[in-house]
Design a protein around this motif. Structure first.
Motif, short mmCIF file in Angstrom:
data_model
loop_
_atom_site.label_atom_id
_atom_site.label_comp_id
_atom_site.label_asym_id
_atom_site.label_seq_id
_atom_site.Cartn_x
_atom_site.Cartn_y
_atom_site.Cartn_z
N LYS A 138 -5.73 0.10 -6.05
CA LYS A 138 -7.15 -0.28 -6.05
C LYS A 138 -7.54 -1.22 -7.18
N SER B 91 -6.98 1.13 -0.32
CA SER B 91 -5.86 1.67 -1.10
C SER B 91 -6.35 2.32 -2.39
N SER C 273 0.83 -1.19 0.00
CA SER C 273 0.00 0.00 0.00
C SER C 273 0.87 1.24 0.00
N GLU C 274 0.26 2.35 -0.33
CA GLU C 274 0.93 3.64 -0.31
C GLU C 274 0.97 4.22 1.10
N VAL D 66 -3.55 -6.35 -0.54
CA VAL D 66 -3.74 -4.92 -0.76
C VAL D 66 -4.94 -4.49 0.09
#
Length: 157
Positions: free
Chosen positions: A109, A105, A63-64, A101
């Protein structure tokens, strides 16, 4: 596939490794990583599961965002690295790593499969776990990479 709940033990960017201690009902500092080595993404586990090492199944959450120890999130499983881990005493066990994920996110996505990940992220994760274990006097060997559906079925069995 329905989302899987993951509990984060060690946040992205951390040079400290935490483990959840069920008897104490808290997160305990387990290890300080060597200078410059940090977890590339959030690392956690799937509650209510048991892996080959006797602990809950391990998940790396791509993830960011970086969260915190104890953060609980719903994730989409996108694959896994089937792996053998050899301990310092020479015993070997399965210690797979699931890749997921977060449902929230934005950057990832659309990702539903390892094949959709940018660049060589999975190669880098594999190298991280090899190096991480080597520094602890252990050996981590990826046997096979599997895609989302097989990984999800491995969790649900």
């Amino acid at each position: 596939m329905e989302p899987i709940t993951v509990i984060i033990e060690t946040p992205k960017g951390s040079g400290l490794k935490y483990d959840y201690e069920p008897k104490l009902k808290c997160f305990k500092l387990n290890k300080v990583l060597p200078a410059g080595m940090v977890f590339p993404f959030d690392f956690g586990f799937i509650p209510g599961t048991i892996g080959g090492d006797g602990d809950p199944l391990d998940v790396i959450v791509l993830s960011e965002i970086a969260t915190f120890a104890g953060c609980c999130m719903d994730c989409r499983i996108i694959g896994a690295m089937k792996a053998n881990q050899t301990e310092r005493d020479g015993s070997t066990m399965r210690n797979d790593r699931y890749l997921a994920v977060p449902e929230v996110s934005e950057l990832f996505k659309e990702v539903r499969s390892l094949l959709q990940l940018p660049g060589d992220i999975v190669d880098q994760l594999e190298s991280f776990f090899k190096n991480y274990n080597e520094l602890a006097g252990k050996k981590f060997e990826v046997i096979e990479r599997v895609e989302a559906k097989e990984a999800y079925l491995m969790i649900k069995k």
